[in-house]
Structure formats: C-alpha cells, structure tokens
Design a protein around this motif. Structure first.
Motif, PDB file in Angstrom:
ATOM      1  N   ILE A  47      25.910   3.949  39.020  1.00  0.00           N
ATOM      2  CA  ILE A  47      24.486   3.978  38.665  1.00  0.00           C
ATOM      3  C   ILE A  47      23.783   5.204  39.225  1.00  0.00           C
ATOM      4  CG2 ILE A  47      24.241   1.489  38.348  1.00  0.00           C
ATOM      5  CD1 ILE A  47      22.985   1.453  41.198  1.00  0.00           C
ATOM      6  N   TYR A  48      24.525   6.109  39.858  1.00  0.00           N
ATOM      7  CA  TYR A  48      23.898   7.342  40.336  1.00  0.00           C
ATOM      8  C   TYR A  48      24.086   8.422  39.274  1.00  0.00           C
ATOM      9  CZ  TYR A  48      21.759  10.432  43.714  1.00  0.00           C
ATOM     10  OH  TYR A  48      20.872  11.276  44.347  1.00  0.00           O
ATOM     11  N   GLN A  49      23.513   8.165  38.109  1.00  0.00           N
ATOM     12  CA  GLN A  49      23.613   9.068  36.970  1.00  0.00           C
ATOM     13  C   GLN A  49      22.628   8.595  35.916  1.00  0.00           C
ATOM     14  OE1 GLN A  49      27.318   8.643  34.709  1.00  0.00           O
ATOM     15  NE2 GLN A  49      27.696   6.681  35.717  1.00  0.00           N
ATOM     16  N   PHE A  50      22.418   9.425  34.908  1.00  0.00           N
ATOM     17  CA  PHE A  50      21.558   9.020  33.805  1.00  0.00           C
ATOM     18  C   PHE A  50      22.263   7.954  32.972  1.00  0.00           C
ATOM     19  CE2 PHE A  50      19.870  13.374  34.592  1.00  0.00           C
ATOM     20  CZ  PHE A  50      18.560  13.001  34.881  1.00  0.00           C
ATOM     21  N   SER A  51      21.466   7.054  32.399  1.00  0.00           N
ATOM     22  CA  SER A  51      22.040   5.876  31.737  1.00  0.00           C
ATOM     23  C   SER A  51      22.344   6.103  30.261  1.00  0.00           C
ATOM     24  CB  SER A  51      21.079   4.689  31.876  1.00  0.00           C
ATOM     25  OG  SER A  51      19.871   4.924  31.164  1.00  0.00           O
ATOM     26  N   HIS A  52      21.942   7.228  29.697  1.00  0.00           N
ATOM     27  CA  HIS A  52      22.161   7.437  28.264  1.00  0.00           C
ATOM     28  C   HIS A  52      23.642   7.696  27.982  1.00  0.00           C
ATOM     29  CE1 HIS A  52      17.889   7.447  27.289  1.00  0.00           C
ATOM     30  NE2 HIS A  52      17.709   8.106  28.426  1.00  0.00           N
ATOM     31  N   GLU A  53      24.155   6.979  27.005  1.00  0.00           N
ATOM     32  CA  GLU A  53      25.595   7.024  26.748  1.00  0.00           C
ATOM     33  C   GLU A  53      26.080   8.423  26.386  1.00  0.00           C
ATOM     34  OE1 GLU A  53      29.072   4.816  24.073  1.00  0.00           O
ATOM     35  OE2 GLU A  53      26.985   4.155  23.932  1.00  0.00           O
ATOM     36  N   ASP A  54      25.246   9.197  25.717  1.00  0.00           N
ATOM     37  CA  ASP A  54      25.695  10.545  25.350  1.00  0.00           C
ATOM     38  C   ASP A  54      25.890  11.439  26.569  1.00  0.00           C
ATOM     39  OD1 ASP A  54      23.004  10.592  25.884  1.00  0.00           O
ATOM     40  OD2 ASP A  54      22.485  11.992  24.291  1.00  0.00           O
ATOM     41  N   LEU A  55      25.389  10.992  27.738  1.00  0.00           N
ATOM     42  CA  LEU A  55      25.595  11.755  28.966  1.00  0.00           C
ATOM     43  C   LEU A  55      26.751  11.200  29.799  1.00  0.00           C
ATOM     44  CD1 LEU A  55      21.931  12.463  30.130  1.00  0.00           C
ATOM     45  CD2 LEU A  55      23.520  14.011  28.971  1.00  0.00           C
ATOM     46  N   TRP A  56      27.003   9.879  29.762  1.00  0.00           N
ATOM     47  CA  TRP A  56      28.078   9.351  30.602  1.00  0.00           C
ATOM     48  C   TRP A  56      29.396   9.156  29.863  1.00  0.00           C
ATOM     49  CZ3 TRP A  56      29.939   4.773  28.812  1.00  0.00           C
ATOM     50  CH2 TRP A  56      29.079   3.827  28.243  1.00  0.00           C
ATOM     51  N   ARG A  57      29.375   9.142  28.561  1.00  0.00           N
ATOM     52  CA  ARG A  57      30.596   8.840  27.804  1.00  0.00           C
ATOM     53  C   ARG A  57      31.736   9.807  28.138  1.00  0.00           C
ATOM     54  NH1 ARG A  57      29.032  10.346  23.165  1.00  0.00           N
ATOM     55  NH2 ARG A  57      27.856   8.461  22.629  1.00  0.00           N
ATOM     56  N   ASP A  58      31.423  11.107  28.233  1.00  0.00           N
ATOM     57  CA  ASP A  58      32.466  12.117  28.428  1.00  0.00           C
ATOM     58  C   ASP A  58      32.557  12.630  29.860  1.00  0.00           C
ATOM     59  OD1 ASP A  58      33.023  12.005  25.668  1.00  0.00           O
ATOM     60  OD2 ASP A  58      31.444  13.461  25.238  1.00  0.00           O
ATOM     61  N   TRP A  59      31.801  12.003  30.767  1.00  0.00           N
ATOM     62  CA  TRP A  59      31.826  12.460  32.156  1.00  0.00           C
ATOM     63  C   TRP A  59      32.771  11.589  32.980  1.00  0.00           C
ATOM     64  CZ3 TRP A  59      30.804  16.533  34.928  1.00  0.00           C
ATOM     65  CH2 TRP A  59      30.764  16.426  36.320  1.00  0.00           C
ATOM     66  N   THR A  60      33.511  12.219  33.894  1.00  0.00           N
ATOM     67  CA  THR A  60      34.467  11.504  34.744  1.00  0.00           C
ATOM     68  C   THR A  60      34.161  11.793  36.207  1.00  0.00           C
ATOM     69  OG1 THR A  60      36.200  11.641  33.058  1.00  0.00           O
ATOM     70  CG2 THR A  60      36.909  11.223  35.325  1.00  0.00           C
ATOM     71  N   TRP A  61      34.010  10.741  36.998  1.00  0.00           N
ATOM     72  CA  TRP A  61      33.773  10.880  38.441  1.00  0.00           C
ATOM     73  C   TRP A  61      35.093  10.885  39.196  1.00  0.00           C
ATOM     74  CZ3 TRP A  61      29.085  12.274  39.805  1.00  0.00           C
ATOM     75  CH2 TRP A  61      27.982  11.869  39.052  1.00  0.00           C
ATOM     76  N   SER A  62      35.169  11.680  40.253  1.00  0.00           N
ATOM     77  CA  SER A  62      36.401  11.747  41.043  1.00  0.00           C
ATOM     78  C   SER A  62      36.365  10.821  42.256  1.00  0.00           C
ATOM     79  CB  SER A  62      36.657  13.185  41.519  1.00  0.00           C
ATOM     80  OG  SER A  62      35.686  13.580  42.472  1.00  0.00           O
TER      81      SER A  62
END
Length: 538
Positions: free
Chosen positions: A64-79
């Motif tokens: 939840i330490y990120q923006f909630s819009h799917e177009d921003l989290w769909r392709d992002w990967t946290w390490s």
C-alpha cells in the motif's frame, strides 16, 4: 515577468513533488486545469529524493506504499517488503515515465515568497531561481518532514570532521568505512544509519535522549512470484485503506486489551509482533491510545521482547527501561532490523543525553558532562520542524499583507478541515497540519484527502468561483474539535513531534487530526454536502 506575459500564469501551482504533489498534478492536469509543480529537489519523490542516507527505507509495507491505480502497479515489481530509498526513486521515475509528469515540473526550484494579488485574485510566487509564477490557486504539498531541525550546539563551527543531517545527506553519499561515527538522535533515520554504520565503521556512538519503542520491521525479499501473488490482493487492500484509522490495509482490534486474560492477550501480541511492520501499533487493541492500564500491557510486552536481545543489563535499562518513559505508541514508532543487537558488539556505544548532556562540540568530536568522544563524522538524526515547517519556512503573506502564516500560527495552528487557513485565500494544503497527515499512510492520504481537494477545485470551477477562504469561526471549531479528541487520548503525555514538542519555542499542541482517516473523510463530506460549509466562496 511583464503584465502581458502569460507564460508563467497557471490555474494551479503545486508546491512539492512527493506522493501528494504528484497526485494533485496528474489528477488536476487530466481534468483540464493548467497546472505547474515546483519542486526544490532534482527529481520526483519528495522525501525520497532527499532521504539517501545509509539504510533509509520506508516504514510501510510496499503493498500500500504506492499509488492505487492499476495502470501504475500492474507492471511494477517490488524487490523488498519495505523498499529502500533507491528503489523508491526508481518507482517515482517509473511513475513519471508512465504519466509524463516532468514536463510540468520546475525542479531545483524553491518557492521563497508568495503574496496574493487582490485585484486579480491570484497568487504571485517568487523562487530561488529568480522566476515568478502566477496562479489562481496554490496547493502546498510539502509533507510533514520537509524542514530539518538541527539543534544549536556550542562550538559546532569548530568541528573539523564531516557533519550532516540525515535529511540533507549529500546526494553523492558519505563513506562510513573505518570511521568513528557519532549519531545524535534515535528516530527512524538515526537507527537506520546506526544499523549500516556498525557493519563498516571503526566505532559507532549513539546519543539517545529518550528510548524509542522500535518495532520489528519483518523485512522480506520479494520474487516475481511473490509480487504476482500480492497483486491479486491489492485491489481489496487499496479499498480497505479508506476504512481504517491510519489508511492501512489493517485496523485496530475493536476490543479492549483488558477484556482478555494475560495469556490470551500475549498470544494476540505475539501474532502482531511476528507480522512485523506497524501491526503492533495500528493493528492492536483500540484502547492502548486512551487507557493507561491497557497501554501498559503493550509496553510490558514490547519491553520484555527487547530486553531479551540485550546482554548488558545496564544497556537494557537504557534501551527498554522497566518503567515506560511515556505511554507506548504515542510517539511514531520506527521499524528496526538489527538495531538492538548493535549494543552487543564491541564497536558500538550508547550515551544517554539525559544523564550526560552534550556541553560542547570540539574540533575532534563532542564533550559531554562525562567526558570527550572523538569522531570523524557527526550525523544529526534530529528530525524536523514537523507538519507545519514546510509551510512556515516559506514567506507567505496574508491577503491584507498584515502577517505571514508563520506569524499567524505562532500561538497555535488554525485551519478549516486541515486544508485552508483564514486570511490566505485560494491557498490549499495536502498532508498538512490538522489533517490525518502523520497518523496516515502517505499514499493513502495523498489519494483520499487529495481527492477531497481535487473535488473542491472542480466545484469552484463549475460554479464560477474565483476565491475560497476558510472562515475564522469554522477553523476555531476545527481546532477545538482536534484538541478535544486529543485530550481523550494519551498523546499529550509525550513530548513528540505530533505535539510540536521537539522544537524549542514551538506551540505545544496536537498537530494532526487524531480521529482517523474515515472520520476525517466524513467531516469533509459533511462540509461538501452543505456547499462547503466553513469556507467562504465567491
């Protein structure tokens, strides 16, 4: 800028490029406003541009330490479950690439002066770059930690080594290897630097004023598979944020800690402790913030967990005393990984500033009342003029030019709903004083409170209003409401930055809204449903 030059005229100027500022920029721009953002740093990220000291990382899990819009989290990967500063910078670069924000941002630019032009109903802003900007509305998004505090120490100008505040850390980094490092302060940045310094420095000395009730981080490395699994839960997690006190995806147990037997209660505490992060703070019994007896059960559990890790009984008394220095959890807890274990090492020393205060800075180090400590590097982990400092550090004149925000708030903050203050029309602030701010997950506040501000600006445009100003009666009511809520809690029993008590001479008062995010949103909606009651629109 000439009177006919409109190149720097905007509908809205935003100050600050953290989560709140970025949210305002891309939402308002998409809604057709002519928007520009001014950022003192060289890139997006706000505190994650400035926080580049060793060990700097978030204290909220990445889900939840990120923006909630799917177009921003769909392709992002946290390490990592709790990302470090470098990863947060990459995240903001990714968001910038996705949304094309930088074209509407002036970087390395700090607003120094602002005054309202009554004739034209616009703010005129001056910057350190010599540029002038004009805007119908200004939205300040400087966050609660943008004005570092460095205590005045006798002889500081004589120190021959390096000295840095963690919030002003050189962007090129500082070498810790083989050096004698003195760290003043034991907030989040202090312990994070100490954890890293002890691995490479010849000696680390930590100067502690008050024991900090650090919680276990519960750090985890994340694979692509972990990310895929997490993403399946994120839509529900994001939805949950607006329903919880702190904008997290978990909330308090709505039963008293005293309703359980000691064995049952400790089993719950153990589960929360093992979960890591802020679970033992914002996921525990609701009455630890209001009932001293319930609070003491949490403190005793914390104390016993910490003391079991420290070999030296004297150090255990300093780090986790048998009697609490203040109620548990009424200061923002920091998350540690191996901090308490440092003091079992030969190259780490803990100094109590209450027992042996600093008397003078020497060319080679510090003198306390007990003797001299020699250092090559001094680290000031001494925090911020929090919550209000970002606003009061700018010279913002009232519309009648009789005062500044700093002077108006000298004897106490007054706002309507934590977004505006009387005498300063068309000036709004997000994640600022008397809003959920420091009690709330930053991205949650950026989106939920941020959307309240967006809706307000859209309403003004739709109704043809050119001016909005908080009403003095309404802001006094909001202040009284906050103080009444705070009086029913244990927060006033600690000298915290929540209470403005960390800055000499600063008014001691609750600086944030202590009723929780859902109640705050309810209060804002009530105003909105009455045509934005408490504000004067014209």
């Amino acid at each position: 800028m000439s009177s006919t030059d409109t190149s720097n005229h905007y509908d809205i100027v935003i100050i600050g490029a953290g989560f709140s500022g970025v949210y305002q920029l891309y939402r308002l721009r998409d809604l057709g406003f002519r928007v520009h953002l001014v950022e003192a740093g060289a890139g997006l990220g706000g505190i994650w541009h400035w926080n580049c000291y060793p060990g700097a990382r978030v204290d909220t899990h990445c889900d939840i330490y990120q923006f909630s819009h799917e177009d921003l989290w769909r392709d992002w990967t946290w390490s990592e479950r709790f990302p470090g500063w470098a990863e947060m910078r990459r995240y903001f670069d990714y968001v910038d690439e996705k949304l094309g924000l930088s074209r509407d941002v002036s970087f390395n630019t700090r607003v120094e002066h602002a005054e309202f032009d009554e004739a034209n109903q616009r703010w005129q802003l001056s910057t350190n770059q010599g540029t002038a900007l004009s805007a119908n509305f200004v939205v300040v998004c400087t966050g609660f930690g943008s004005k570092p505090y460095i205590p005045e120490l006798k002889g500081m100008e004589n120190f021959a080594g390096e000295a840095h505040h963690t919030a002003l850390w050189p962007q090129t980094g500082v070498n810790l290897a083989g050096r004698r490092v003195g760290i003043i302060g034991t907030g989040a940045s202090g312990i994070q630097v100490a954890q890293e310094a002890c691995k490479v420095s010849s000696h680390v000395t930590v100067f502690q004023r008050t024991p900090n009730m650090f919680l276990p981080m519960g750090q985890q490395q994340l694979t692509a598979e972990d990310n895929a699994s997490k993403k399946a839960t994120w839509p529900a997690n994001f939805q949950r944020r607006g329903e919880t006190f702190g904008g997290f995806d978990f909330d308090f147990i709505m039963k008293s800690a005293l309703e359980y037997s000691p064995e049952e209660r400790d089993a719950i505490y153990e589960r929360l402790w093992t979960a890591g992060g802020f679970n033992f703070w914002l996921g525990t019994f609701f009455d630890i913030f209001t009932n001293e007896e319930a609070n003491r059960t949490a403190y005793d559990f914390w104390r016993n967990k910490v003391r079991a890790r420290i070999k030296d009984p004297k150090l255990a008394d300093m780090l986790a005393p048998m009697e609490p220095p203040h109620p548990y959890a009424v200061k923002r807890p920091s998350l540690e990984q191996w901090y308490f274990d440092l003091f079992n090492r030969d190259n780490t020393t803990l100094v109590s500033l209450k027992e042996t205060p600093i008397e003078e800075v020497l060319p080679t180090g510090l003198r306390t009342s007990a003797g001299v400590h020699e250092f090559d590097l001094l680290v000031f982990a001494t925090g911020f003029d929090a919550v209000t400092g970002g606003l009061t550090s700018m010279d913002i004149l009232s519309a009648d030019r009789s005062t500044t925000i700093k002077d108006k708030w000298r004897k106490g903050v007054r706002t309507q709903l934590g977004v505006a203050t009387s005498g300063f029309p068309n000036l709004l602030f997000s994640y600022g004083p008397q809003s959920p701010s420091g009690f709330c997950n930053g991205p949650s506040s950026a989106e939920y409170q941020g959307e309240c501000i967006v809706e307000l600006l859209v309403h003004l445009r739709a109704q043809g209003h050119r001016r909005i100003e908080a009403e003095p009666v309404a802001e006094q009511h909001w202040r009284d409401h906050i103080m009444e809520l705070a009086q029913h809690t244990l927060f006033p029993l600690a000298d915290s930055w929540y209470m403005g008590a960390n800055i000499p001479g600063k008014q001691r008062e609750m600086l944030m809204y202590p009723g929780g995010l859902p109640q705050y949103l309810k209060e804002f909606k009530a105003s909105k449903d009455q045509g934005y009651a408490g504000f004067r629109l014209s």
